[in-house]
Design a protein around this motif. Structure first.
Motif, short mmCIF file in Angstrom:
data_model
loop_
_atom_site.label_atom_id
_atom_site.label_comp_id
_atom_site.label_asym_id
_atom_site.label_seq_id
_atom_site.Cartn_x
_atom_site.Cartn_y
_atom_site.Cartn_z
N GLU A 154 59.60 -9.17 16.45
CA GLU A 154 59.91 -10.51 16.94
C GLU A 154 58.70 -11.16 17.60
N ALA A 155 57.80 -10.32 18.13
CA ALA A 155 56.57 -10.83 18.76
C ALA A 155 55.44 -10.99 17.75
N GLY A 156 55.73 -10.76 16.47
CA GLY A 156 54.72 -10.94 15.44
C GLY A 156 53.78 -9.76 15.27
N LEU A 157 54.23 -8.57 15.71
CA LEU A 157 53.38 -7.38 15.66
C LEU A 157 53.91 -6.37 14.65
N LEU A 158 53.01 -5.59 14.07
CA LEU A 158 53.40 -4.44 13.28
C LEU A 158 53.69 -3.27 14.22
N TYR A 159 54.54 -2.35 13.78
CA TYR A 159 54.93 -1.24 14.65
C TYR A 159 55.02 0.03 13.82
N LEU A 160 54.37 1.09 14.30
CA LEU A 160 54.46 2.40 13.67
C LEU A 160 55.05 3.38 14.67
N ASP A 161 56.18 3.94 14.32
CA ASP A 161 56.83 4.99 15.10
C ASP A 161 56.05 6.27 14.80
N ALA A 162 55.30 6.79 15.79
CA ALA A 162 54.32 7.84 15.49
C ALA A 162 54.20 8.88 16.59
N GLU A 175 40.29 17.48 19.53
CA GLU A 175 39.64 17.87 18.27
C GLU A 175 39.89 16.87 17.15
N GLY A 176 40.80 15.92 17.36
CA GLY A 176 41.18 15.02 16.28
C GLY A 176 42.02 15.73 15.24
N ALA A 177 42.82 16.69 15.68
CA ALA A 177 43.57 17.55 14.75
C ALA A 177 45.06 17.57 15.06
N LEU A 178 45.60 16.46 15.54
CA LEU A 178 47.01 16.38 15.86
C LEU A 178 47.87 16.39 14.59
N THR A 179 49.13 16.72 14.78
CA THR A 179 50.15 16.46 13.76
C THR A 179 50.88 15.18 14.19
N VAL A 180 50.98 14.24 13.27
CA VAL A 180 51.66 12.97 13.55
C VAL A 180 52.87 12.86 12.65
N MET A 181 54.01 12.61 13.25
CA MET A 181 55.23 12.28 12.52
C MET A 181 55.36 10.77 12.56
N ALA A 182 55.36 10.12 11.41
CA ALA A 182 55.27 8.66 11.41
C ALA A 182 56.27 8.03 10.47
N SER A 183 56.80 6.89 10.89
CA SER A 183 57.65 6.09 10.02
C SER A 183 57.43 4.62 10.36
N GLY A 184 57.47 3.79 9.33
CA GLY A 184 57.26 2.36 9.50
C GLY A 184 56.94 1.72 8.17
N ALA A 185 56.75 0.43 8.22
CA ALA A 185 56.47 -0.33 7.00
C ALA A 185 55.12 0.06 6.41
N GLY A 186 54.98 -0.17 5.13
CA GLY A 186 53.72 0.13 4.46
C GLY A 186 52.54 -0.57 5.09
N THR A 219 47.18 16.31 10.22
CA THR A 219 48.31 16.16 9.30
C THR A 219 49.14 14.96 9.72
N VAL A 220 49.47 14.12 8.76
CA VAL A 220 50.36 12.98 8.99
C VAL A 220 51.56 13.12 8.06
N PHE A 221 52.73 13.25 8.63
CA PHE A 221 53.95 13.28 7.83
C PHE A 221 54.53 11.86 7.76
N ARG A 222 54.58 11.32 6.56
CA ARG A 222 55.17 9.99 6.35
C ARG A 222 56.66 10.18 6.12
N LEU A 223 57.45 9.73 7.08
CA LEU A 223 58.88 10.02 7.11
C LEU A 223 59.75 8.82 6.76
N GLY A 224 59.15 7.83 6.10
CA GLY A 224 59.94 6.70 5.64
C GLY A 224 59.47 5.39 6.22
N ASP A 225 60.11 4.32 5.77
CA ASP A 225 59.68 2.98 6.16
C ASP A 225 60.49 2.41 7.31
N ALA A 226 61.35 3.22 7.91
CA ALA A 226 62.20 2.74 8.99
C ALA A 226 61.83 3.41 10.31
N PRO A 227 61.34 2.66 11.30
CA PRO A 227 61.12 3.25 12.62
C PRO A 227 62.39 3.92 13.13
#
Length: 296
Positions: A109-117, A128-139, A155-163
């Motif tokens: 609503e504020a005009g921002l993109l959002y990644l649940d991560a 180390e820059g070696a986290l595991t990220v669980m992420a979902s959001g729009a492309g 590692t980044v797990f893409r878990l869908g397009d829905a936060p």
């Protein structure tokens, strides 16, 4: 190259900020504790205030709670009002799926993109820059986040397009993590009751089927009698509370998580909330009437 702001320079946030900086990204660090900002600036980063964050392309929220993230974004002088339209918010706190979905809607609503991560791996992996990220959001959010994810994650797990989907997976992770820490602490104390030195328990069980990542990571704290907080008891009171709330809403009763949560709450009640989460061992030691290393 996007300008990145990291909000929350605790053990995880500082590691993320330093990893992004090392990857060549322009990074600004924000924290309520001035000494943390000063430490980041001394490492080559930049500081600043949230109300002057209009030049950020990406804001990485590494707060402890959803309430803190909400306040950072939408409270008085909040970040959402300062960020340019189309900027990306990457939200890393452990939170309920409902909170993640609510923040995503308000960000949109504020005009921002959002990644649940939400993130996993601890302070060392963050640095180390070696986290595991669980992420979902729009492309579009994933595309905008790519420079940061490349810098901070192994590692980044893409878990869908829905936060909310990523938040749910992190809650499952915390369900296990909390149980594993409590069971590791209990096992060490049980070993003491059987005449086994905690250092020997660590040595042997780390090479046996009963081990876990949390056992191998936290039991050394108990053996050393060192409870300087890398992840505090208070964190697992919060996180297992989220687990129990989400489970209750689903009509599920997670008995093991309830037992672990009770142990962390007991540690908190004993004044151990700001100690390392391995300090839950002190609750079991008191119950068993035995002494842990360094006690006395």
């Amino acid at each position: 190259m996007p300008t990145v702001g990291v909000i929350g320079l605790g053990s995880m946030g500082m590691g993320i900020a330093l990893s992004a900086l090392r990857a060549g990204l322009p990074v600004r660090g924000f924290d309520v504790a001035p000494d943390r900002v000063e430490a980041f600036v001394a490492a080559g980063g930049q500081g600043g205030s949230l109300d002057a964050a209009g030049d950020l392309d990406i804001a990485v929220l590494v707060t402890v709670t959803a309430a803190q993230a909400r306040d950072v974004l939408f409270g008085a002088g909040g970040l959402a009002a300062a960020l340019p339209a189309g900027a990306l918010v990457i939200a890393c706190p452990t939170m309920s799926p409902d909170d993640a979905r609510d923040l995503a809607v308000r960000a949109g609503e504020a005009g921002l993109l959002y990644l649940d991560a939400p993130i996993s791996g601890g302070a060392a992996k963050a640095t180390e820059g070696a986290l595991t990220v669980m992420a979902s959001g729009a492309g579009a959010a994933f595309a905008a986040a790519e420079p940061v994810l490349d810098a901070v994650a192994e590692t980044v797990f893409r878990l869908g397009d829905a936060p909310g989907a990523a938040a749910a997976m992190k809650v499952v992770n915390q369900h296990l993590a909390g149980i594993h820490i409590a069971s590791a602490a209990e096992a060490v104390v049980f070993g003491i009751t059987q005449g086994i030195d905690p250092a020997k328990t660590l040595e042997v069980i780390s090479r046996c089927a009963g081990t876990s990542w949390m056992f191998e990571n936290r039991v050394p704290h108990i053996v050393a009698g060192d409870y300087a907080p890398l992840s505090a008891v208070d964190i697992f009171v919060k996180d297992l509370g989220i687990v129990l709330e989400a489970a209750g809403a689903a009509g599920f009763s997670p008995a093991l998580a309830e037992t672990a949560a009770a142990a962390f709450r007991a540690a908190q009640a004993e004044g151990l909330g700001r100690e390392d989460d391995a300090a839950v061992a002190k609750v079991f030691a008191r119950q068993a009437g035995v002494a842990l290393p360094g006690a006395g």
